[in-house]
Design a protein around this motif. Structure first.
Motif, PDB file in Angstrom:
ATOM      1  N   PHE A 177       0.834  -1.196   0.000  1.00 41.58           N
ATOM      2  CA  PHE A 177       0.000   0.000   0.000  1.00 41.58           C
ATOM      3  C   PHE A 177       0.873   1.251   0.000  1.00 41.58           C
ATOM      4  O   PHE A 177       0.629   2.203  -0.768  1.00 41.58           O
ATOM      5  N   LEU A 178       1.896   1.270   0.833  1.00 38.79           N
ATOM      6  CA  LEU A 178       2.813   2.413   0.878  1.00 38.79           C
ATOM      7  C   LEU A 178       3.597   2.537  -0.422  1.00 38.79           C
ATOM      8  O   LEU A 178       3.738   3.633  -0.978  1.00 38.79           O
ATOM      9  N   LEU A 179       4.094   1.405  -0.925  1.00 36.66           N
ATOM     10  CA  LEU A 179       4.893   1.426  -2.150  1.00 36.66           C
ATOM     11  C   LEU A 179       4.068   1.892  -3.343  1.00 36.66           C
ATOM     12  O   LEU A 179       4.463   2.832  -4.064  1.00 36.66           O
ATOM     13  N   PHE A 180       2.928   1.247  -3.568  1.00 35.06           N
ATOM     14  CA  PHE A 180       2.091   1.612  -4.706  1.00 35.06           C
ATOM     15  C   PHE A 180       1.473   2.991  -4.521  1.00 35.06           C
ATOM     16  O   PHE A 180       1.221   3.699  -5.499  1.00 35.06           O
ATOM     17  N   GLY A 181       1.224   3.378  -3.260  1.00 31.28           N
ATOM     18  CA  GLY A 181       0.695   4.708  -3.002  1.00 31.28           C
ATOM     19  C   GLY A 181       1.681   5.789  -3.415  1.00 31.28           C
ATOM     20  O   GLY A 181       1.297   6.825  -3.967  1.00 31.28           O
ATOM     21  N   ILE A 182       2.962   5.553  -3.157  1.00 35.13           N
ATOM     22  CA  ILE A 182       4.004   6.488  -3.577  1.00 35.13           C
ATOM     23  C   ILE A 182       4.085   6.549  -5.094  1.00 35.13           C
ATOM     24  O   ILE A 182       4.239   7.623  -5.690  1.00 35.13           O
ATOM     25  N   LEU A 183       3.952   5.387  -5.749  1.00 33.38           N
ATOM     26  CA  LEU A 183       4.105   5.311  -7.200  1.00 33.38           C
ATOM     27  C   LEU A 183       2.886   5.818  -7.967  1.00 33.38           C
ATOM     28  O   LEU A 183       3.026   6.413  -9.040  1.00 33.38           O
ATOM     29  N   MET A 184       1.681   5.594  -7.423  1.00 33.42           N
ATOM     30  CA  MET A 184       0.477   5.917  -8.205  1.00 33.42           C
ATOM     31  C   MET A 184      -0.555   6.751  -7.474  1.00 33.42           C
ATOM     32  O   MET A 184      -1.647   6.990  -7.998  1.00 33.42           O
ATOM     33  N   GLY A 185      -0.252   7.200  -6.276  1.00 33.20           N
ATOM     34  CA  GLY A 185      -1.173   8.080  -5.568  1.00 33.20           C
ATOM     35  C   GLY A 185      -2.475   7.388  -5.217  1.00 33.20           C
ATOM     36  O   GLY A 185      -2.504   6.206  -4.844  1.00 33.20           O
ATOM     37  N   ASP A 186      -3.600   8.107  -5.385  1.00 32.51           N
ATOM     38  CA  ASP A 186      -4.900   7.561  -4.996  1.00 32.51           C
ATOM     39  C   ASP A 186      -5.343   6.374  -5.835  1.00 32.51           C
ATOM     40  O   ASP A 186      -6.262   5.640  -5.439  1.00 32.51           O
ATOM     41  N   TYR A 187      -4.728   6.167  -6.982  1.00 32.86           N
ATOM     42  CA  TYR A 187      -5.093   5.015  -7.813  1.00 32.86           C
ATOM     43  C   TYR A 187      -4.838   3.691  -7.088  1.00 32.86           C
ATOM     44  O   TYR A 187      -5.338   2.644  -7.484  1.00 32.86           O
ATOM     45  N   VAL A 188      -4.057   3.764  -6.025  1.00 27.72           N
ATOM     46  CA  VAL A 188      -3.764   2.563  -5.251  1.00 27.72           C
ATOM     47  C   VAL A 188      -5.036   1.932  -4.695  1.00 27.72           C
ATOM     48  O   VAL A 188      -5.098   0.711  -4.482  1.00 27.72           O
TER      49      VAL A 188
END
Length: 220
Positions: free
Chosen positions: A128-139
Motif C-alpha cells: 500500500f505504501l509502495l504503490f501509493g508512492i508510485l500511483m497516488g490515490d489510484y492505489v
C-alpha cells in the motif's frame, strides 16, 4: 550443496520450521482465514476509493484488473527467484527451506498452503505504501486487484493440493503445478496462471512420442 533442480524427498504429515512452539504455530494457517480476510480488506479499499475519492466503477474495474495482472507477475518472480533461490550457502539453504522447501517436502500439509495472515497483512501495508508512492490515490483500485489476485492464487494452490483434479478448465492449473512439484521443479512457476511461464520460457519440457503427441518429461 543441493542444485536448483534437486528436490527433498516428499513425505506425509507436517514438517517443522521453527523449534520455538509459538513461532511454529504462527506458520500454520487455516485456508478459510485468508479467503475471508483478504476480500474484506479489498472491499474496504474499493469502498473508500468510490465513496471518498470519487472513482467511477469503470475506473475501479480497470485498476482492479491491472492489479490482478501485476500480481501474477509478482507471484511468478517470487516463486522462481526467491522461493527457489539456489542454496549456495547454508544460510540460503535454511532460508529457502523455511519459506518454501518445507512445502515441497510436505506438499499435502493443508495448514502450510497459505502465508500466515499477520505476515500477509504486513506485506499488504508495505505494498500500500509502495504503490501509493508510485500511483497516488489510484492505489485504492489497484491494490484490491493485487490482493484478490493473491486470494485467487491461495484458492487455486489449496485446491491443487487438497482436492482431486476437476473435470473442467481449471484442470490445466492442477497439472501445471503438479508438474512443478513432482517432475520439473525448475519449471512451471506460475500457479494462478501459466502466462509468465510462456513469456519467460519456463513451461514444462515436452517429449514427442511416435504418434506426435507430447507428454511432460523429467528435467535433464
Amino acid at each position: 550443496m543441493k542444485s536448483r533442480k534437486q528436490q527433498r524427498p516428499r513425505h506425509k504429515g507436517s514438517g517443522t520450521v521453527f523449534k520455538n512452539p509459538a513461532l511454529e504455530k504462527l506458520t500454520r494457517t487455516h485456508i478459510a482465514v485468508p479467503l475471508v480476510l483478504y476480500p474484506l480488506v479489498s472491499a474496504g479499499f474499493i469502498y473508500y476509493g468510490v465513496a471518498e475519492l470519487g472513482f467511477t466503477a469503470s475506473q475501479m474495474a480497470l485498476l482492479f484488473f491491472i492489479g490482478m495482472v501485476v500480481y501474477t507477475l509478482v507471484e511468478y518472480l517470487m516463486h522462481r527467484y526467491l522461493y527457489h533461490i539456489a542454496p549456495y550457502t547454508k544460510a540460503l539453504e535454511k532460508f529457502s527451506y523455511k519459506v518454501h522447501g518445507v512445502h515441497h517436502e510436505y506438499p499435502k500439509d493443508k495448514k502450510r498452503l497459505a502465508m500466515p495472515p499477520i505476515l500477509a497483512l504486513v506485506l499488504v501495508a508495505f505494498f500500500f505504501l509502495l504503490f501509493g508512492i508510485l500511483m497516488g490515490d489510484y492505489v485504492f483500485g489497484f491494490l484490491p486487484g493485487f490482493v484478490m489476485g493473491y486470494t485467487f492464487y491461495l484458492g487455486i494452490h489449496y485446491s491443487v493440493h487438497a482436492f482431486k483434479v476437476p473435470d473442467n478448465f481449471l484442470r490445466v492449473l492442477w497439472h501445471h503445478h503438479a508438474i512443478h512439484h513432482y517432475r520439473q521443479p525448475d519449471r512451471a512457476f506460475g500457479i494462478s496462471s501459466p502466462l509468465w511461464d510462456y513469456i519467460f520460457g519456463t513451461m514444462p519440457k515436452l517429449r514427442k512420442d511416435n504418434a506426435g503427441k507430447g507428454e511432460y518429461i523429467d528435467p535433464a
